[in-house]
Motif scaffolding. Structure first.
Motif, PDB file in Angstrom:
ATOM      1  N   PHE A 185     -17.401 -14.947  -4.332  1.00 48.17           N
ATOM      2  CA  PHE A 185     -17.393 -13.500  -4.516  1.00 48.17           C
ATOM      3  C   PHE A 185     -16.143 -13.128  -5.316  1.00 48.17           C
ATOM      4  CE2 PHE A 185     -19.722 -14.413  -0.683  1.00 48.17           C
ATOM      5  CZ  PHE A 185     -20.768 -13.495  -0.646  1.00 48.17           C
ATOM      6  N   PHE A 186     -16.310 -12.355  -6.383  1.00 43.61           N
ATOM      7  CA  PHE A 186     -15.152 -12.013  -7.200  1.00 43.61           C
ATOM      8  C   PHE A 186     -15.167 -10.549  -7.642  1.00 43.61           C
ATOM      9  CE2 PHE A 186     -18.407 -13.945  -9.927  1.00 43.61           C
ATOM     10  CZ  PHE A 186     -18.576 -12.997 -10.915  1.00 43.61           C
ATOM     11  N   MET A 187     -13.976 -10.008  -7.750  1.00 40.28           N
ATOM     12  CA  MET A 187     -13.746  -8.698  -8.352  1.00 40.28           C
ATOM     13  C   MET A 187     -12.455  -8.832  -9.158  1.00 40.28           C
ATOM     14  SD  MET A 187     -13.370  -4.893  -6.668  1.00 40.28           S
ATOM     15  CE  MET A 187     -13.059  -3.478  -7.739  1.00 40.28           C
ATOM     16  N   GLU A 188     -12.586  -8.965 -10.471  1.00 32.38           N
ATOM     17  CA  GLU A 188     -11.449  -9.270 -11.335  1.00 32.38           C
ATOM     18  C   GLU A 188     -11.328  -8.228 -12.446  1.00 32.38           C
ATOM     19  OE1 GLU A 188      -9.271 -11.615 -10.850  1.00 32.38           O
ATOM     20  OE2 GLU A 188     -10.277 -12.621  -9.175  1.00 32.38           O
ATOM     21  N   HIS A 189     -10.087  -7.808 -12.714  1.00 32.81           N
ATOM     22  CA  HIS A 189      -9.935  -6.821 -13.789  1.00 32.81           C
ATOM     23  C   HIS A 189     -10.051  -7.499 -15.150  1.00 32.81           C
ATOM     24  CE1 HIS A 189      -5.777  -7.803 -14.926  1.00 32.81           C
ATOM     25  NE2 HIS A 189      -5.418  -7.753 -13.654  1.00 32.81           N
ATOM     26  N   THR A 190     -10.483  -6.734 -16.130  1.00 32.75           N
ATOM     27  CA  THR A 190     -10.748  -7.242 -17.472  1.00 32.75           C
ATOM     28  C   THR A 190     -10.060  -6.357 -18.496  1.00 32.75           C
ATOM     29  OG1 THR A 190     -12.698  -5.884 -17.940  1.00 32.75           O
ATOM     30  CG2 THR A 190     -13.051  -7.905 -16.659  1.00 32.75           C
ATOM     31  N   PRO A 191      -9.941  -6.822 -19.730  1.00 35.27           N
ATOM     32  CA  PRO A 191      -9.459  -5.928 -20.785  1.00 35.27           C
ATOM     33  C   PRO A 191     -10.438  -4.773 -20.980  1.00 35.27           C
ATOM     34  CG  PRO A 191      -9.444  -8.222 -21.510  1.00 35.27           C
ATOM     35  CD  PRO A 191     -10.207  -8.188 -20.226  1.00 35.27           C
ATOM     36  N   ASP A 192      -9.944  -3.720 -21.581  1.00 32.05           N
ATOM     37  CA  ASP A 192     -10.817  -2.594 -21.951  1.00 32.05           C
ATOM     38  C   ASP A 192     -11.986  -3.148 -22.773  1.00 32.05           C
ATOM     39  OD1 ASP A 192     -12.012  -0.326 -23.148  1.00 32.05           O
ATOM     40  OD2 ASP A 192     -10.132   0.780 -23.042  1.00 32.05           O
TER      41      ASP A 192
END
Length: 267
Positions: A185-192
């Motif tokens: 399970f993942f929740m990762e921020h990304t570039p715009d």
């Protein structure tokens, strides 16, 4: 005494004290920098990261809901209706509120005081509904000595892959420790996701200058985790995009790490 000698003497008299003061400040800052950086990052974790977790609560509740229906591959845990979860990048433990009661948690974090935080700090009561099986100091890239292959029912990372030295190595370990059919399970921020925006440029600048990673635990706002996850060898990867909105004490942090991917990968 020549004119040049007089000029040098006058220059030293005028600016010598100031130069010595500047050098003293530089040396003092250099000696204190590790402690200052540690304090800065700690304030960031207990401030913005907690606020960010609150903004993400709806998404996390939806993401982690299947954990409550999992059946463990470990016969002993299965008989008592429990599962084993590995979380890499526990931070302040904000995800634990979404975990099933009595689950077994293996926590991995670079924080050497993770065990104290989970067991002894004033907020340790928040973690009493789970059983902390083990805490490991590290970034999750070398777990072979502590976690056997195929021994974990689920793995969790949230806002973690941006900070590890080798995302590919961490993902290999995640796949290795998961049981066959286990879920990451993942929740990762990304570039715009929009190319050519000011935010995208700032993400690149702060990351590649090394300033942002040095202050915030290695975090790189310009890191895109999607290719790494999709090439890690999982049987099935599904994800969606989400952007966080709301008030925080550090709006510039939210602006640079607003966009996320949320999903699962099956071993």
């Amino acid at each position: 005494m020549s004119y040049n000698d007089l000029w040098i003497r006058d220059l030293g008299a005028r600016y010598g004290v100031a130069l010595l003061a500047i050098l003293a400040i530089v040396f003092w800052m250099a000696s204190r920098w590790p402690k200052m950086r540690e304090s800065w990052y700690r304030d960031y974790l207990i401030g913005f990261e907690v606020e960010c977790s609150d903004l993400a609560a709806f998404h996390k509740r939806r993401l982690f809901e299947p954990l409550h229906c999992l059946i463990s591959a470990d016969e002993t845990l299965r008989d008592v209706g429990r599962i084993r979860i590995l979380e890499i990048g526990v931070k302040t433990g904000e995800n634990i509120a979404f975990y099933p009661d009595d689950c077994h948690l293996v926590g991995v974090d670079l924080n050497k005081r993770l065990a104290d935080h989970l067991f002894h700090d004033e907020n340790a009561w928040r973690f009493r509904h789970i059983f902390v099986e083990q805490t490991i100091v590290g970034d999750g890239s070398r777990l072979g000595q502590t976690i056997p292959s195929g021994s974990v029912d689920a793995v969790v990372t949230t806002r973690t892959l941006c900070s590890v030295e080798s995302p590919a190595a961490v993902l290999r370990e995640i796949r290795r420790v998961l049981v066959q059919g286990g879920t990451y399970f993942f929740m990762e921020h990304t570039p715009d996701p929009r190319q050519g925006t000011l935010i995208r440029w700032l993400q690149m600048f702060w990351s590649r200058s090394g300033i942002w990673p040095s202050l915030y635990g290695g975090c790189r706002p310009d890191f895109d985790p999607i290719p790494s996850i999709e090439m890690a060898g999982f049987e099935q990867v599904t994800w969606r995009r989400a952007a966080l909105h709301g008030d925080t004490s550090r709006p510039h942090h939210l602006a640079l790490t607003r966009h996320h991917i949320i999903g699962t990968a099956i071993r």
